[in-house]
Design an enzyme around this catalytic site. Structure first.
Site, PDB file in Angstrom:
ATOM      1  N   ARG A 133       0.848  -1.192   0.000  1.00 26.53           N
ATOM      2  CA  ARG A 133       0.000   0.000   0.000  1.00 26.53           C
ATOM      3  C   ARG A 133       0.885   1.245   0.000  1.00 26.53           C
ATOM      4  O   ARG A 133       1.901   1.303   0.700  1.00 26.53           O
ATOM      5  CB  ARG A 133      -0.907   0.032   1.235  1.00 26.53           C
ATOM      6  CG  ARG A 133      -1.986  -1.045   1.269  1.00 26.53           C
ATOM      7  CD  ARG A 133      -3.052  -0.781   0.208  1.00 26.53           C
ATOM      8  NE  ARG A 133      -4.135  -1.757   0.269  1.00 26.53           N
ATOM      9  CZ  ARG A 133      -4.195  -2.874  -0.437  1.00 26.53           C
ATOM     10  NH1 ARG A 133      -3.206  -3.165  -1.275  1.00 26.53           N
ATOM     11  NH2 ARG A 133      -5.212  -3.703  -0.327  1.00 26.53           N
ATOM     12  N   GLU A 163      -2.792   7.067  -5.044  1.00 27.58           N
ATOM     13  CA  GLU A 163      -2.734   5.855  -5.851  1.00 27.58           C
ATOM     14  C   GLU A 163      -2.329   6.160  -7.286  1.00 27.58           C
ATOM     15  O   GLU A 163      -1.576   5.408  -7.902  1.00 27.58           O
ATOM     16  CB  GLU A 163      -4.086   5.133  -5.825  1.00 27.58           C
ATOM     17  CG  GLU A 163      -4.072   3.807  -6.554  1.00 27.58           C
ATOM     18  CD  GLU A 163      -5.343   3.016  -6.361  1.00 27.58           C
ATOM     19  OE1 GLU A 163      -5.502   1.984  -7.024  1.00 27.58           O
ATOM     20  OE2 GLU A 163      -6.202   3.428  -5.554  1.00 27.58           O
ATOM     21  N   HIS A 204      -0.589  -0.546 -10.277  1.00 26.80           N
ATOM     22  CA  HIS A 204      -1.330  -1.484  -9.429  1.00 26.80           C
ATOM     23  C   HIS A 204      -1.687  -2.750 -10.216  1.00 26.80           C
ATOM     24  O   HIS A 204      -2.842  -3.169 -10.271  1.00 26.80           O
ATOM     25  CB  HIS A 204      -2.588  -0.798  -8.885  1.00 26.80           C
ATOM     26  CG  HIS A 204      -3.219  -1.524  -7.726  1.00 26.80           C
ATOM     27  ND1 HIS A 204      -4.222  -0.990  -6.968  1.00 26.80           N
ATOM     28  CD2 HIS A 204      -3.010  -2.758  -7.205  1.00 26.80           C
ATOM     29  CE1 HIS A 204      -4.603  -1.840  -6.041  1.00 26.80           C
ATOM     30  NE2 HIS A 204      -3.876  -2.919  -6.156  1.00 26.80           N
ATOM     31  N   GLY A 260      -1.210  -7.679  -8.574  1.00 25.76           N
ATOM     32  CA  GLY A 260      -2.240  -8.666  -8.268  1.00 25.76           C
ATOM     33  C   GLY A 260      -2.818  -9.286  -9.517  1.00 25.76           C
ATOM     34  O   GLY A 260      -2.375  -9.020 -10.637  1.00 25.76           O
TER      35      GLY A 260
END
Length: 337
Positions: A248, A276, A295, A298
């Site tokens: 994070r 972000e 991001h 994942g």
């Protein structure tokens, strides 16, 4: 259950476009064999309570799922379980779920796999100084003698510091075992015996920063972890070290890190930042010692199928009256990602 149909009613609570991404035709057929599927009507992540079937017993969720507060649960009086086809459930599950005894499963352990793979790749590339060497080669447009490459470049005998023995952190530790690297760990919830079981040395965070050639973050976003990597702690990192953040952005003071990166003293691989999405004027986009990704560590693309398959496996256990393989511990939610 509806009428004489023995299958439980399953509500799909997620962004509509995710259904096709998570489930192929065979998976949809499997879902239909196990349950009566209902696609939940969502508006800005909020469930249309007037449109749901009150006989719903299990909810299958993913990104974009509604928060299951008292009002939502009142519309789902027979709900007994939530199967989350993604990682964290903190934005979905509430204390009302616990009070009503709703069982929850998460695909966090499945989603940990691609994050750990991304992290492993970036650790090896960072130690090899691939971003710098690739940029240098592009600028030189000529070959070079090995003597031009600094002795510090390579993956032999360097130290990797893992911050957080989370599902992802533990998987990274496992993936690093075949390499000639020393792995050290900081986690306030792990004791020496547990660290020994993982095959790593447990150290305090300042020592980890001072010793590591690569520091990889896998800690949750908690009030106690906000800016745990501030100017002082970043200053403890050795010259030329790399900070990898797939956790994070909350964990790192962006301004302090930017100063270190602009100076060229540190390198960074950042899949999460704070904010972000960095401002378009951020210098981090153009620095040669920074790898920025949006991001993506994942589950992405075909990796979503793995999460969908894992969720159906859990759904099948629920239908057959078996316990979840990956249950969510309500007590652990406060210190989880």
């Amino acid at each position: 259950m509806t009428g004489t149909d023995a299958r439980p009613v399953a509500l799909l609570g997620m962004e509509p476009g995710l259904v096709a991404a998570l489930f192929d035709a065979a998976s949809i057929a499997r879902l239909n064999r196990l349950t009566t599927i209902q696609l939940g009507q969502l508006q800005h992540g909020v469930l249309d309570r007037d449109a749901v079937d009150p006989d719903t017993e299990v909810m299958l969720t993913c990104w974009g799922a509604p928060q299951l507060d008292v009002a939502a649960l009142d519309a789902l009086p027979k709900l007994r379980a939530v199967v989350h086809a993604a990682g964290s459930v903190k934005g979905i599950v509430t204390s009302a779920c616990r009070e009503r005894g709703i069982e929850v499963s998460s695909a966090a352990s499945v989603n940990a796999l691609p994050v750990a793979e991304y992290t492993l790749a970036m650790i090896l590339l960072a130690n090899k100084r691939v971003p710098w060497l690739a940029r240098t080669y592009r600028d030189m447009r000529a070959g070079w003698h090995p003597r031009v490459v600094p002795e510090s470049v390579g993956n032999f005998g360097l130290t990797v510091g893992i911050v957080g023995a989370s599902l992802i952190g533990r998987r990274v530790i496992e993936l690093l075992r075949p390499f000639d690297l020393e792995v050290i760990l900081h986690d306030p919830y792990v004791d020496q015996a547990q660290a020994a079981g993982l095959g790593v040395e447990l150290v305090d965070l300042d020592q980890l920063c001072a010793r590591s050639h690569v520091v990889s973050l896998h800690a949750p976003a908690l009030p106690s972890t906000r800016h745990m990597f501030d100017a002082r702690r970043l200053g403890l990192m050795r010259d030329g070290a790399t900070l990898i953040n797939t956790a994070r952005g909350h964990l790192v003071d962006t301004d302090a890190l930017t100063e270190e990166l602009v100076s060229g003293r540190l390198n960074a691989v950042l899949d999460h930042t704070e904010p972000e999405i960095l401002p378009t004027r951020s210098v981090l986009y153009g620095l040669p010692n920074v790898v920025l990704t949006p991001h993506i560590a994942g589950s992405q693309g075909n990796e979503l199928r793995r999460m969908g398959s894992a969720a159906i496996d859990e759904l099948e256990r629920f239908v057959n009256g078996q316990p979840f393989e990956h249950p969510v511990d309500y007590d652990a939610l406060e210190r989880s990602a």
